[in-house]
Design a protein around this motif. Sequence first.
Motif, PDB file in Angstrom:
ATOM      1  N   GLY A  37      15.386  11.009  43.137  1.00  0.00           N
ATOM      2  CA  GLY A  37      14.250  10.115  43.155  1.00  0.00           C
ATOM      3  C   GLY A  37      13.318  10.606  44.249  1.00  0.00           C
ATOM      4  N   MET A  38      12.474   9.721  44.739  1.00  0.00           N
ATOM      5  CA  MET A  38      11.512  10.076  45.785  1.00  0.00           C
ATOM      6  C   MET A  38      11.441   8.932  46.794  1.00  0.00           C
ATOM      7  N   GLN A  39      11.208   9.277  48.043  1.00  0.00           N
ATOM      8  CA  GLN A  39      10.994   8.288  49.087  1.00  0.00           C
ATOM      9  C   GLN A  39       9.594   8.442  49.666  1.00  0.00           C
ATOM     10  N   VAL A  40       8.869   7.321  49.767  1.00  0.00           N
ATOM     11  CA  VAL A  40       7.631   7.257  50.536  1.00  0.00           C
ATOM     12  C   VAL A  40       8.065   6.769  51.920  1.00  0.00           C
ATOM     13  N   THR A  41       7.928   7.613  52.929  1.00  0.00           N
ATOM     14  CA  THR A  41       8.480   7.311  54.244  1.00  0.00           C
ATOM     15  C   THR A  41       7.655   6.273  55.005  1.00  0.00           C
ATOM     16  N   ILE A  42       8.379   5.434  55.742  1.00  0.00           N
ATOM     17  CA  ILE A  42       7.795   4.519  56.729  1.00  0.00           C
ATOM     18  C   ILE A  42       8.697   4.663  57.963  1.00  0.00           C
ATOM     19  N   ASP A  43       8.627   5.813  58.589  1.00  0.00           N
ATOM     20  CA  ASP A  43       9.510   6.177  59.703  1.00  0.00           C
ATOM     21  C   ASP A  43       8.755   5.944  61.011  1.00  0.00           C
ATOM     22  N   HIS A  44       8.908   4.738  61.550  1.00  0.00           N
ATOM     23  CA  HIS A  44       8.162   4.292  62.732  1.00  0.00           C
ATOM     24  C   HIS A  44       8.965   4.597  64.000  1.00  0.00           C
ATOM     25  N   GLY A  65      -0.577   9.937  58.336  1.00  0.00           N
ATOM     26  CA  GLY A  65      -0.331   8.714  57.580  1.00  0.00           C
ATOM     27  C   GLY A  65      -0.436   7.416  58.355  1.00  0.00           C
ATOM     28  N   TRP A  66      -0.274   7.466  59.665  1.00  0.00           N
ATOM     29  CA  TRP A  66      -0.322   6.236  60.480  1.00  0.00           C
ATOM     30  C   TRP A  66      -1.749   5.761  60.756  1.00  0.00           C
ATOM     31  N   THR A  67      -2.756   6.487  60.304  1.00  0.00           N
ATOM     32  CA  THR A  67      -4.152   6.183  60.628  1.00  0.00           C
ATOM     33  C   THR A  67      -4.543   4.738  60.326  1.00  0.00           C
ATOM     34  N   HIS A  68      -4.114   4.188  59.193  1.00  0.00           N
ATOM     35  CA  HIS A  68      -4.524   2.839  58.790  1.00  0.00           C
ATOM     36  C   HIS A  68      -3.412   1.808  58.969  1.00  0.00           C
ATOM     37  N   PHE A  69      -2.359   2.164  59.699  1.00  0.00           N
ATOM     38  CA  PHE A  69      -1.245   1.261  59.974  1.00  0.00           C
ATOM     39  C   PHE A  69      -1.606   0.329  61.127  1.00  0.00           C
ATOM     40  N   ARG A  70      -1.255  -0.957  60.981  1.00  0.00           N
ATOM     41  CA  ARG A  70      -1.526  -1.952  62.025  1.00  0.00           C
ATOM     42  C   ARG A  70      -0.202  -2.315  62.712  1.00  0.00           C
TER      43      ARG A  70
END
Length: 143
Positions: A37-44, A65-70
């Motif tokens: 499968g595939m993972q879209v990462t959210i590795d904070h 990718g973190w540019t628009h993360f709040r």
Amino acid sequence: LIYTEAPWDDFEFQVEVKIDWPFDSGIFLRMTPDAKGMQVTIDHREGGECGGLYADGWVLHNPEGWTHFRKGEWNQFVVVCEGQPMRVQAWLNGESLVDHQLDSAEGYARTGLIGLQVHGGEDVPLETKVQFRGMRVRALDAN
């Protein structure tokens, strides 16, 4: 991992995510025991990526990718998974996060479960967490 009960092939998945620092999470697409499968990462975490694509190794890095993360707030992710070879598009808070189509379908599942990762990572304090709300999925019409 927390998975859907039913498998999906072409779909749009929406979820709001609130994630502490440091914590490793992600959105899993078309997961099955006998194909990738595939993972879209959210590795904070230090060096982690938001919106990178991972499947038994890096498919696509996304250092911006973190540019628009709040930080410390709820963030809306919309992920579209369609076709074979798989195309993954994702948006973060209404802004494009990633748009990538695999060159080949070989080894990748055509259908599978959608999952949410609650992983944390090594050396992560026990009080850190990721939270999910407002999950919605809809099938896309086959073309």
